[in-house]
Design a protein around this motif. Structure first.
Motif, PDB file in Angstrom:
ATOM      1  N   THR A  17       0.822  -1.199   0.000  1.00 53.30           N
ATOM      2  CA  THR A  17       0.000   0.000   0.000  1.00 53.30           C
ATOM      3  C   THR A  17       0.859   1.252   0.000  1.00 53.30           C
ATOM      4  OG1 THR A  17      -1.746  -1.175   1.206  1.00 53.30           O
ATOM      5  CG2 THR A  17      -1.836   1.223   1.212  1.00 53.30           C
ATOM      6  N   HIS A  18       1.912   1.258   0.807  1.00 52.14           N
ATOM      7  CA  HIS A  18       2.788   2.421   0.874  1.00 52.14           C
ATOM      8  C   HIS A  18       3.545   2.629  -0.434  1.00 52.14           C
ATOM      9  CE1 HIS A  18       1.947   2.346   5.146  1.00 52.14           C
ATOM     10  NE2 HIS A  18       2.624   3.460   5.299  1.00 52.14           N
ATOM     11  N   THR A  19       4.080   1.565  -1.004  1.00 49.19           N
ATOM     12  CA  THR A  19       4.843   1.718  -2.236  1.00 49.19           C
ATOM     13  C   THR A  19       3.955   2.124  -3.407  1.00 49.19           C
ATOM     14  OG1 THR A  19       4.673  -0.680  -2.578  1.00 49.19           O
ATOM     15  CG2 THR A  19       6.690   0.155  -1.591  1.00 49.19           C
ATOM     16  N   GLN A  20       2.700   1.673  -3.410  1.00 48.35           N
ATOM     17  CA  GLN A  20       1.773   2.113  -4.452  1.00 48.35           C
ATOM     18  C   GLN A  20       1.485   3.603  -4.328  1.00 48.35           C
ATOM     19  OE1 GLN A  20      -1.480  -0.599  -3.874  1.00 48.35           O
ATOM     20  NE2 GLN A  20      -0.307  -2.340  -4.644  1.00 48.35           N
ATOM     21  N   ALA A  21       1.375   4.102  -3.092  1.00 45.30           N
ATOM     22  CA  ALA A  21       1.181   5.539  -2.885  1.00 45.30           C
ATOM     23  C   ALA A  21       2.411   6.324  -3.334  1.00 45.30           C
ATOM     24  CB  ALA A  21       0.878   5.818  -1.415  1.00 45.30           C
ATOM     25  N   LEU A  22       3.592   5.797  -3.038  1.00 47.55           N
ATOM     26  CA  LEU A  22       4.823   6.464  -3.455  1.00 47.55           C
ATOM     27  C   LEU A  22       4.965   6.454  -4.972  1.00 47.55           C
ATOM     28  CD1 LEU A  22       7.263   4.989  -0.783  1.00 47.55           C
ATOM     29  CD2 LEU A  22       6.246   7.275  -0.811  1.00 47.55           C
ATOM     30  N   GLU A  23       4.541   5.376  -5.591  1.00 47.80           N
ATOM     31  CA  GLU A  23       4.590   5.283  -7.047  1.00 47.80           C
ATOM     32  C   GLU A  23       3.753   6.384  -7.695  1.00 47.80           C
ATOM     33  OE1 GLU A  23       3.661   1.969 -10.570  1.00 47.80           O
ATOM     34  OE2 GLU A  23       2.779   1.765  -8.570  1.00 47.80           O
ATOM     35  N   MET A  24       2.667   6.760  -7.040  1.00 39.49           N
ATOM     36  CA  MET A  24       1.790   7.805  -7.563  1.00 39.49           C
ATOM     37  C   MET A  24       2.291   9.202  -7.231  1.00 39.49           C
ATOM     38  SD  MET A  24      -0.333   6.267  -9.310  1.00 39.49           S
ATOM     39  CE  MET A  24      -1.197   7.776  -9.708  1.00 39.49           C
ATOM     40  N   GLY A  25       3.427   9.306  -6.563  1.00 42.94           N
ATOM     41  CA  GLY A  25       4.004  10.615  -6.296  1.00 42.94           C
ATOM     42  C   GLY A  25       3.599  11.231  -4.979  1.00 42.94           C
ATOM     43  N   SER A  26       3.072  10.423  -4.047  1.00 43.20           N
ATOM     44  CA  SER A  26       2.695  10.962  -2.741  1.00 43.20           C
ATOM     45  C   SER A  26       3.925  11.518  -2.034  1.00 43.20           C
ATOM     46  CB  SER A  26       2.057   9.873  -1.873  1.00 43.20           C
ATOM     47  OG  SER A  26       0.859   9.415  -2.459  1.00 43.20           O
ATOM     48  N   ASN A 125      20.729  -3.592  13.854  1.00 43.56           N
ATOM     49  CA  ASN A 125      21.415  -3.653  12.566  1.00 43.56           C
ATOM     50  C   ASN A 125      20.569  -4.407  11.545  1.00 43.56           C
ATOM     51  OD1 ASN A 125      23.750  -2.295  13.495  1.00 43.56           O
ATOM     52  ND2 ASN A 125      24.467  -4.203  14.441  1.00 43.56           N
ATOM     53  N   GLU A 126      19.475  -3.799  11.138  1.00 49.79           N
ATOM     54  CA  GLU A 126      18.642  -4.399  10.097  1.00 49.79           C
ATOM     55  C   GLU A 126      19.306  -4.171   8.746  1.00 49.79           C
ATOM     56  OE1 GLU A 126      15.810  -6.007   9.723  1.00 49.79           O
ATOM     57  OE2 GLU A 126      15.035  -6.123  11.758  1.00 49.79           O
ATOM     58  N   PRO A 127      19.161  -5.125   7.803  1.00 48.89           N
ATOM     59  CA  PRO A 127      19.728  -4.927   6.472  1.00 48.89           C
ATOM     60  C   PRO A 127      19.049  -3.780   5.748  1.00 48.89           C
ATOM     61  CG  PRO A 127      18.270  -6.837   6.499  1.00 48.89           C
ATOM     62  CD  PRO A 127      18.449  -6.400   7.935  1.00 48.89           C
ATOM     63  N   SER A 128      19.833  -3.019   4.993  1.00 48.94           N
ATOM     64  CA  SER A 128      19.318  -1.933   4.151  1.00 48.94           C
ATOM     65  C   SER A 128      18.669  -0.822   4.955  1.00 48.94           C
ATOM     66  CB  SER A 128      18.301  -2.473   3.115  1.00 48.94           C
ATOM     67  OG  SER A 128      18.849  -3.513   2.359  1.00 48.94           O
ATOM     68  N   SER A 129      19.004  -0.711   6.260  1.00 49.53           N
ATOM     69  CA  SER A 129      18.362   0.314   7.067  1.00 49.53           C
ATOM     70  C   SER A 129      18.823   1.710   6.694  1.00 49.53           C
ATOM     71  CB  SER A 129      18.643   0.049   8.558  1.00 49.53           C
ATOM     72  OG  SER A 129      20.040   0.050   8.800  1.00 49.53           O
ATOM     73  N   SER A 130      19.984   1.827   6.021  1.00 53.48           N
ATOM     74  CA  SER A 130      20.488   3.140   5.644  1.00 53.48           C
ATOM     75  C   SER A 130      19.968   3.608   4.296  1.00 53.48           C
ATOM     76  CB  SER A 130      22.022   3.124   5.606  1.00 53.48           C
ATOM     77  OG  SER A 130      22.485   2.194   4.634  1.00 53.48           O
ATOM     78  N   SER A 131      19.319   2.738   3.534  1.00 54.72           N
ATOM     79  CA  SER A 131      18.820   3.089   2.209  1.00 54.72           C
ATOM     80  C   SER A 131      17.377   2.637   2.065  1.00 54.72           C
ATOM     81  CB  SER A 131      19.688   2.422   1.133  1.00 54.72           C
ATOM     82  OG  SER A 131      19.136   2.636  -0.152  1.00 54.72           O
ATOM     83  N   PHE A 132      16.554   3.506   1.540  1.00 54.84           N
ATOM     84  CA  PHE A 132      15.154   3.123   1.338  1.00 54.84           C
ATOM     85  C   PHE A 132      15.007   2.186   0.151  1.00 54.84           C
ATOM     86  CE2 PHE A 132      10.889   3.565  -0.360  1.00 54.84           C
ATOM     87  CZ  PHE A 132      10.128   3.358   0.778  1.00 54.84           C
ATOM     88  N   GLY A 133      15.780   2.429  -0.886  1.00 50.49           N
ATOM     89  CA  GLY A 133      15.650   1.627  -2.092  1.00 50.49           C
ATOM     90  C   GLY A 133      14.981   2.426  -3.201  1.00 50.49           C
ATOM     91  N   THR A 134      14.780   1.780  -4.308  1.00 50.62           N
ATOM     92  CA  THR A 134      14.221   2.435  -5.495  1.00 50.62           C
ATOM     93  C   THR A 134      12.706   2.275  -5.536  1.00 50.62           C
ATOM     94  OG1 THR A 134      16.236   2.014  -6.754  1.00 50.62           O
ATOM     95  CG2 THR A 134      14.260   2.502  -8.019  1.00 50.62           C
ATOM     96  N   ILE A 135      12.015   3.356  -5.837  1.00 50.35           N
ATOM     97  CA  ILE A 135      10.566   3.297  -6.052  1.00 50.35           C
ATOM     98  C   ILE A 135      10.348   2.943  -7.520  1.00 50.35           C
ATOM     99  CG2 ILE A 135       8.399   4.583  -6.016  1.00 50.35           C
ATOM    100  CD1 ILE A 135       9.682   6.358  -3.836  1.00 50.35           C
ATOM    101  N   THR A 136       9.857   1.751  -7.762  1.00 54.34           N
ATOM    102  CA  THR A 136       9.769   1.220  -9.118  1.00 54.34           C
ATOM    103  C   THR A 136       8.460   1.610  -9.793  1.00 54.34           C
ATOM    104  OG1 THR A 136      11.051  -0.689  -8.397  1.00 54.34           O
ATOM    105  CG2 THR A 136       9.910  -0.878 -10.508  1.00 54.34           C
ATOM    106  N   ASN A 137       8.562   2.148 -10.992  1.00 57.50           N
ATOM    107  CA  ASN A 137       7.367   2.456 -11.777  1.00 57.50           C
ATOM    108  C   ASN A 137       6.848   1.195 -12.468  1.00 57.50           C
ATOM    109  OD1 ASN A 137       7.051   5.319 -11.448  1.00 57.50           O
ATOM    110  ND2 ASN A 137       8.922   5.569 -12.646  1.00 57.50           N
ATOM    111  N   ARG A 138       5.540   1.147 -12.656  1.00 55.93           N
ATOM    112  CA  ARG A 138       4.930   0.042 -13.398  1.00 55.93           C
ATOM    113  C   ARG A 138       4.163   0.600 -14.583  1.00 55.93           C
ATOM    114  NH1 ARG A 138       1.071  -2.466  -9.613  1.00 55.93           N
ATOM    115  NH2 ARG A 138       0.981  -0.299  -8.910  1.00 55.93           N
TER     116      ARG A 138
END
Length: 292
Positions: A17-26, A125-138
């Motif tokens: 749900t969050h990534t879909q909102a981010l994909e829409m530019g929220s 020390n969770e993995p990838s805690s320093s980077s959010f990652g890429t918001i992928t377009n569909r």
């Protein structure tokens, strides 16, 4: 390190749900702790000791909220009452006390300082805690959003239910901002018009089977089309509106986010592509010239 939304169908999961909102530019996320899954929000030190981070598929939001703002400029307003670990990653902390809103940021940060050195969910020390990652377009596939040719009727049965002619049901129960059935009529009609008017007219489309337009781009163009031509642009003869025809006042303009949410919830294979299909717009572009 990608933070990708689902490619085939919607799942009731906060991450999607969050990534879909981010994909829409929220640019802002509003999160209520009471409606979120616990392992999405946080994992305490005991659980992390028992289940190693590399064995847990979900990275808690507490390890992504800061990088989400730093890397993508997206702010989060979190309503929470169960975990003080978020004090450490918060810029501001407000507290409701006897119906009064108080700024308790300094007090919250002082509490964090007093507990400095004690292992918490925010310092693990969770993995990838320093980077959010890429918001992928569909990339939506036009024909997948249309009803079958032999039974093209689409019926809005209720505020949260749209039925396709082939028996497929579109469940919009998770979209809380839909408050009236007239919005649902406009959403269902918009999806069909987008598929026929925008996606199939894309130069890269092959009978509506492929597109180079992202979901955000498609819906932004649709929003602009409604601004120019008015709400009548959503009207479609494919709908059963109670036998009164299309011009019976059953449409109310929805937000772009609700249309996106509906398209994400259509349980049908092939609705989205993760990468655009590259096509040749000129014949010469397909030829390999000899080396002289």
């Amino acid at each position: 390190d990608y933070f990708e939304p689902p490619s085939h169908f919607y799942k009731k999961n906060e991450t999607h749900t969050h990534t879909q909102a981010l994909e829409m530019g929220s640019t802002n996320l509003f999160v209520d702790e009471d409606t979120c899954a616990t392992n999405f929000m946080i994992r305490d030190d005991k659980m992390m000791e028992l289940v190693a981070p590399h064995k847990e598929p979900i990275t808690p939001f507490i390890h992504k909220v800061r990088s989400l703002y730093k890397q993508h400029g997206v702010s989060t307003i979190l309503v929470i009452g169960g975990s003080g670990d978020y004090f450490q990653v918060a810029d501001h902390v407000l507290m409701m006390d006897s119906y009064a809103c108080l700024d308790v940021t300094d007090k919250a940060k002082a509490i964090v300082e007093r507990h400095n050195g004690i292992k918490s969910a925010a310092t693990s020390n969770e993995p990838s805690s320093s980077s959010f990652g890429t918001i992928t377009n569909r990339y939506p596939i036009g024909h997948a959003f249309l009803p079958p040719p032999n039974n093209s009727k689409i019926n809005v049965r209720a505020r949260t239910i749209v039925t396709y002619g082939d028996g497929l049901e579109l469940d919009l129960g998770g979209l809380e901002q839909i408050v009236h059935k007239s919005q649902t009529h406009a959403i269902a009609s918009s999806i069909q018009q987008i598929a026929t008017r925008l996606l199939s007219n894309d130069p890269s489309a092959n009978g509506g089977n492929a597109t180079t337009l992202t979901l955000a781009t498609v819906l932004r163009r649709w929003n602009e089309l409604i601004d120019r031509e008015g709400l009548d642009v959503v009207l479609s003869s494919s709908f059963n509106n109670g036998g009164d025809g299309d011009y019976n006042g059953v449409h109310a303009r929805p937000r772009m986010l609700e249309i996106a949410g509906a398209m994400n919830r259509l349980r049908r294979d092939g609705t989205f592509r993760q990468k655009p299909r590259m096509v040749c717009t000129h014949v010469l572009a397909c030829w390999r010239l000899p080396v002289l």
